[in-house]
Design a protein around this motif. Structure first.
Motif, PDB file in Angstrom:
ATOM      1  N   LEU A   1      31.231  73.629 -15.140  1.00 49.20           N
ATOM      2  CA  LEU A   1      32.012  73.719 -13.904  1.00 49.20           C
ATOM      3  C   LEU A   1      32.932  72.507 -13.823  1.00 49.20           C
ATOM      4  N   ASN A   2      34.223  72.751 -13.636  1.00 49.34           N
ATOM      5  CA  ASN A   2      35.222  71.710 -13.397  1.00 49.34           C
ATOM      6  C   ASN A   2      36.015  72.083 -12.148  1.00 49.34           C
ATOM      7  N   PHE A   3      36.217  71.118 -11.254  1.00 48.73           N
ATOM      8  CA  PHE A   3      37.061  71.405 -10.102  1.00 48.73           C
ATOM      9  C   PHE A   3      37.608  70.097  -9.542  1.00 48.73           C
ATOM     10  N   ASN A   4      38.777  70.216  -8.884  1.00 47.99           N
ATOM     11  CA  ASN A   4      39.463  69.075  -8.281  1.00 47.99           C
ATOM     12  C   ASN A   4      39.880  69.474  -6.867  1.00 47.99           C
ATOM     13  N   PRO A   5      39.175  68.991  -5.836  1.00 47.46           N
ATOM     14  CA  PRO A   5      39.491  69.404  -4.453  1.00 47.46           C
ATOM     15  C   PRO A   5      40.489  68.444  -3.799  1.00 47.46           C
ATOM     16  N   GLN A   6      41.199  68.955  -2.814  1.00 47.41           N
ATOM     17  CA  GLN A   6      42.150  68.158  -2.040  1.00 47.41           C
ATOM     18  C   GLN A   6      42.135  68.674  -0.602  1.00 47.41           C
ATOM     19  N   ILE A   7      41.771  67.814   0.345  1.00 53.74           N
ATOM     20  CA  ILE A   7      41.762  68.193   1.756  1.00 53.74           C
ATOM     21  C   ILE A   7      43.190  68.094   2.289  1.00 53.74           C
ATOM     22  N   THR A   8      43.692  69.169   2.870  1.00 50.84           N
ATOM     23  CA  THR A   8      45.071  69.225   3.342  1.00 50.84           C
ATOM     24  C   THR A   8      45.144  68.855   4.826  1.00 50.84           C
ATOM     25  N   ALA A   9      46.388  68.715   5.318  1.00 50.51           N
ATOM     26  CA  ALA A   9      46.592  68.405   6.738  1.00 50.51           C
ATOM     27  C   ALA A   9      46.187  69.563   7.641  1.00 50.51           C
ATOM     28  N   ASN A  10      46.082  70.775   7.085  1.00 54.69           N
ATOM     29  CA  ASN A  10      45.658  71.946   7.863  1.00 54.69           C
ATOM     30  C   ASN A  10      44.150  72.086   7.939  1.00 54.69           C
TER      31      ASN A  10
ATOM     32  N   ILE B   1      22.094  88.270 -14.804  1.00 55.63           N
ATOM     33  CA  ILE B   1      22.403  86.844 -14.931  1.00 55.63           C
ATOM     34  C   ILE B   1      22.844  86.341 -13.557  1.00 55.63           C
ATOM     35  N   LEU B   2      22.197  85.304 -13.081  1.00 58.93           N
ATOM     36  CA  LEU B   2      22.563  84.666 -11.826  1.00 58.93           C
ATOM     37  C   LEU B   2      22.558  83.157 -12.046  1.00 58.93           C
ATOM     38  N   ALA B   3      23.727  82.562 -11.989  1.00 58.67           N
ATOM     39  CA  ALA B   3      23.870  81.113 -12.152  1.00 58.67           C
ATOM     40  C   ALA B   3      24.543  80.552 -10.904  1.00 58.67           C
ATOM     41  N   GLU B   4      23.989  79.482 -10.365  1.00 61.89           N
ATOM     42  CA  GLU B   4      24.514  78.875  -9.152  1.00 61.89           C
ATOM     43  C   GLU B   4      24.694  77.369  -9.367  1.00 61.89           C
ATOM     44  N   PRO B   5      25.715  76.955 -10.097  1.00 60.81           N
ATOM     45  CA  PRO B   5      25.955  75.506 -10.237  1.00 60.81           C
ATOM     46  C   PRO B   5      26.602  74.936  -8.981  1.00 60.81           C
ATOM     47  N   ASN B   6      26.164  73.749  -8.578  1.00 57.85           N
ATOM     48  CA  ASN B   6      26.725  73.017  -7.445  1.00 57.85           C
ATOM     49  C   ASN B   6      27.196  71.654  -7.931  1.00 57.85           C
ATOM     50  N   LEU B   7      28.319  71.185  -7.387  1.00 56.61           N
ATOM     51  CA  LEU B   7      28.895  69.924  -7.843  1.00 56.61           C
ATOM     52  C   LEU B   7      29.547  69.218  -6.657  1.00 56.61           C
ATOM     53  N   VAL B   8      29.340  67.892  -6.566  1.00 56.98           N
ATOM     54  CA  VAL B   8      29.867  67.083  -5.465  1.00 56.98           C
ATOM     55  C   VAL B   8      30.861  66.071  -6.022  1.00 56.98           C
ATOM     56  N   THR B   9      31.981  65.890  -5.324  1.00 57.20           N
ATOM     57  CA  THR B   9      32.967  64.883  -5.702  1.00 57.20           C
ATOM     58  C   THR B   9      33.696  64.422  -4.448  1.00 57.20           C
ATOM     59  N   THR B  10      34.465  63.339  -4.567  1.00 60.84           N
ATOM     60  CA  THR B  10      35.240  62.837  -3.443  1.00 60.84           C
ATOM     61  C   THR B  10      36.596  63.526  -3.396  1.00 60.84           C
ATOM     62  N   ASN B  11      37.257  63.379  -2.273  1.00 62.24           N
ATOM     63  CA  ASN B  11      38.538  64.037  -2.051  1.00 62.24           C
ATOM     64  C   ASN B  11      39.571  63.559  -3.070  1.00 62.24           C
ATOM     65  N   GLY B  12      40.181  64.509  -3.791  1.00 62.89           N
ATOM     66  CA  GLY B  12      41.228  64.195  -4.754  1.00 62.89           C
ATOM     67  C   GLY B  12      40.732  63.763  -6.115  1.00 62.89           C
ATOM     68  N   LYS B  13      39.431  63.764  -6.372  1.00 58.11           N
ATOM     69  CA  LYS B  13      38.882  63.351  -7.657  1.00 58.11           C
ATOM     70  C   LYS B  13      38.325  64.563  -8.394  1.00 58.11           C
ATOM     71  N   GLU B  14      38.614  64.637  -9.694  1.00 61.65           N
ATOM     72  CA  GLU B  14      38.110  65.740 -10.506  1.00 61.65           C
ATOM     73  C   GLU B  14      36.681  65.450 -10.949  1.00 61.65           C
ATOM     74  N   ALA B  15      35.872  66.494 -10.990  1.00 54.35           N
ATOM     75  CA  ALA B  15      34.475  66.365 -11.406  1.00 54.35           C
ATOM     76  C   ALA B  15      34.145  67.501 -12.368  1.00 54.35           C
ATOM     77  N   SER B  16      33.168  67.247 -13.229  1.00 55.21           N
ATOM     78  CA  SER B  16      32.751  68.251 -14.211  1.00 55.21           C
ATOM     79  C   SER B  16      31.238  68.268 -14.265  1.00 55.21           C
ATOM     80  N   PHE B  17      30.706  69.411 -14.694  1.00 52.41           N
ATOM     81  CA  PHE B  17      29.263  69.638 -14.723  1.00 52.41           C
ATOM     82  C   PHE B  17      28.964  70.572 -15.894  1.00 52.41           C
ATOM     83  N   HIS B  18      27.959  70.225 -16.708  1.00 53.02           N
ATOM     84  CA  HIS B  18      27.620  71.059 -17.859  1.00 53.02           C
ATOM     85  C   HIS B  18      26.115  71.048 -18.052  1.00 53.02           C
TER      86      HIS B  18
END
Length: 453
Positions: free
Chosen positions: A307-316, A260-277
Motif C-alpha cells: 500500500l502506497n498513498f500520499n494524502p493532502q488535506i484541502t481548504a474544503n 480473499i479479504l485483505a485490510e491493510p491500514n496505514l498512517v501518515t502525516t498530512n502531505g507525506k507519502e507512506a508505504s506498507f508491505h
C-alpha cells in the motif's frame, strides 16, 4: 544701584533663554511622507510669506492659498521644505518621497488573504516584514514586489508550525472466485474380442494405446497377443479378461471457492507519502550477457500486500490523495520451468488512482466482475448418432468461472492514543511465554531472606 543692576542682568538672561527656546522651537521639523506622483496639502496656521525646498527635483512645494501649501512628490528621496510666515515665523518639514505602495499592499492582500505582510520603502528598496505560513509564500511575495524596486529585502518570518494532522487510510480488498467443472466421456478398447484389436475415443480425454501386437503366441500355432499402455485411468476403469474388452469413463463434477479479504491500514502525516508491505520475495534466475554470458544471477521479486498513498488535506476539509494498493500471490499453476529452475507466476490485483473524499467517507476505487464459460464437445461421427449407444461415443467438458473483486478506501483523521488508553493487540488464545523479570527487588528480597530451621 546694585538692585537695578541685578534686575537688568536677570532680564537679559530671561530674554536670552526665551530667544533660544523660540529658535529651538522654530527649528523643529515635522516628518511628512508623500507617495511618488501623489500630492498632500498642509494647513499652515499663519499667512505664508515665502516657501523654499532643498531639492526641487524631489519635492515641489507651492502655496495653494495664503494658508495652504501643496507638496507634490516628483522623485524618490528626501528634501527639507522651509516655510516663512509674514510674522517672521519659520517652520521646517522633512519630506520623504516613497514609492506608491498601495497597489502592492492591495495585491499582496488579495493574493495572500490569510497572511500578515507589511511593506516599507527606503529610497529605491522595499522591505517585506511580517509572518507567513510557509517559505513558498514568502518567496512568492518577494517575486511580486521585485518589479517595483531595485532591491527587495525579504524579512518575512515563518509562523510556528502547528502539529500536523495524522491521516489513517483503511483499504479493503474483497475477492470471491468461484469455479465449477463438469466432464463426461467414454473410451472403449478391445485387446482381442471377436479376434479384433482396437479402441474408440473422442480424443478429448486420455485413451489407452496399443504398444505391442504379436500375430502369433510363442509355443502355439494359432492365436495372437497384444498389450496396451494406460496413461490415465480417468475416473472409472472396467475390463473383462474373458471378453478382452474394457472401457474408461470420465465422469467428474468439481466446485471450488476462493475468498480473499485483505485490510491493510496505514498512517501518515498530512502531505507525506507512506508505504506498507507485508509478504515476501521469491528468487528469479536471470541470465547474464556480455562478458558473463551464460552466467545466472538471482533477483528477488516482491509479493504480498503493498500500500502506497500520499494524502493532502484541502481548504474544503476534504482529503485528496494518490493511492496505490496492490495484492499479489504466487501462482504455481502458471509457473515456468527454465534450465531446471521453476519460476512461479504472480496473480496480481493492483489499483492506482487519485481521489478526494471527506473524512470517514468511503469510495470503491476499483471493481471487477468476470464471468467465463468454457464448453468443449467432441464426438465420433456416425457412431455418436446411434440411439442410446451413441452416448458412449460422445464427450463433453464444461468449465465455469466467476470472479468478483472490490477495492474500497476510507481515509480518516486520527489522533494518537493517550497514555491511559488501552493498546489494541491481537487476541492470543493462550499465553505464549510467561513474562519473567529476573533480579527484581521482590525476587532479590525473597532470595536474600534465610530460611528458618
Amino acid at each position: 544701584m546694585k538692585a537695578s543692576t541685578r534686575f537688568r542682568h536677570g532680564l537679559f538672561l530671561t530674554l536670552t533663554a526665551a530667544w533660544f527656546a523660540g529658535l529651538a522651537f522654530g527649528q523643529a521639523a515635522d516628518e511628512i511622507r508623500v507617495a511618488l506622483g501623489k500630492s498632500v496639502v498642509i494647513d499652515y496656521p499663519e499667512d505664508i510669506a515665502r516657501i523654499s525646498t532643498s531639492s526641487p527635483d524631489t519635492v515641489d512645494a507651492v502655496p495653494a492659498t495664503t494658508r495652504e501649501i501643496l507638496l507634490h512628490g516628483k522623485g524618490l528621496g528626501a528634501a527639507t521644505v522651509v516655510v516663512w510666515s509674514k510674522t517672521g515665523q519659520r517652520t521646517f518639514y522633512n519630506v520623504n518621497v516613497e514609492p506608491n505602495l498601495e497597489p502592492l499592499r492591495r495585491l499582496l492582500k488579495e493574493t495572500f488573504p490569510n497572511e500578515e505582510i507589511s511593506v516599507q520603502a527606503a529610497r529605491d528598496s522595499l522591505s517585506l516584514t511580517g509572518r507567513v505560513s510557509s517559505q513558498a509564500i514568502a518567496d512568492r511575495a518577494a517575486v511580486l514586489a521585485a518589479p517595483l524596486a531595485k532591491s527587495v529585502v525579504n524579512n518575512l518570518q515563518l509562523s510556528a508550525a502547528g502539529v500536523e494532522k495524522q491521516i489513517v487510510l483503511r483499504v479493503k480488498f474483497a475477492e470471491l472466485n468461484r469455479n465449477a467443472i463438469s466432464a463426461f466421456g467414454v473410451n472403449l478398447f478391445t485387446s482381442g474380442a471377436l479376434n479384433t484389436i482396437g479402441r474408440a475415443t473422442t480424443q478429448q480425454f486420455s485413451a489407452p494405446s496399443a504398444n505391442r501386437v504379436d500375430t502369433t503366441i510363442p509355443g502355439q500355432n494359432t492365436g495372437f497377443q497384444s498389450s496396451f499402455s494406460i496413461s490415465d485411468a480417468l475416473n472409472i476403469f472396467l475390463f473383462r479378461p474373458d471378453l478382452n474388452f474394457g472401457g474408461f469413463i470420465k465422469a467428474l463434477q468439481q466446485q471450488g471457492v476462493l475468498q480473499i479479504l485483505a485490510e491493510p491500514n496505514l498512517v501518515t502525516t498530512n502531505g507525506k507519502e507512506a508505504s506498507f508491505h507485508v509478504g515476501g520475495e521469491f528468487p528469479v534466475p536471470v541470465l547474464q550477457g556480455g562478458a558473463n554470458a551464460g552466467a545466472v544471477t538471482i533477483q528477488f521479486r516482491e509479493f504480498g500486500i503493498r500500500l502506497n498513498f500520499n494524502p493532502q488535506i484541502t481548504a474544503n476539509k476534504t482529503i485528496k490523495m494518490h493511492v496505490r494498493p496492490e495484492v499479489s500471490t504466487i501462482d504455481l499453476a502458471n509457473a515456468v520451468t527454465f534450465s531446471g529452475f521453476t519460476i512461479p507466476a504472480l496473480s496480481t490485483r493492483k489499483v492506482e488512482t487519485d481521489v478526494e473524499l471527506g473524512e470517514g467517507q468511503s469510495f470503491v476505487i476499483g471493481g471487477l466482475l468476470d464471468d467465463r464459460v468454457n464448453d468443449s464437445f467432441s464426438k465420433i461421427p456416425g457412431l455418436a448418432s446411434i440411439p442410446i449407444l451413441g452416448v458412449l461415443f460422445k464427450s463433453r467438458s464444461e468449465n465455469k468461472t466467476k470472479t468478483e473483486l472490490v477495492v474500497m478506501v476510507t481515509p480518516e483523521v486520527t489522533m494518537p492514543l493517550q497514555i491511559t488508553d488501552p493498546k489494541p493487540l491481537p487476541t492470543f488464545p493462550r499465553e505464549f511465554l510467561p513474562n519473567v523479570t529476573p533480579n527484581t527487588p521482590a525476587t532479590m528480597s525473597k532470595a536474600a531472606t534465610p530460611k528458618k530451621k
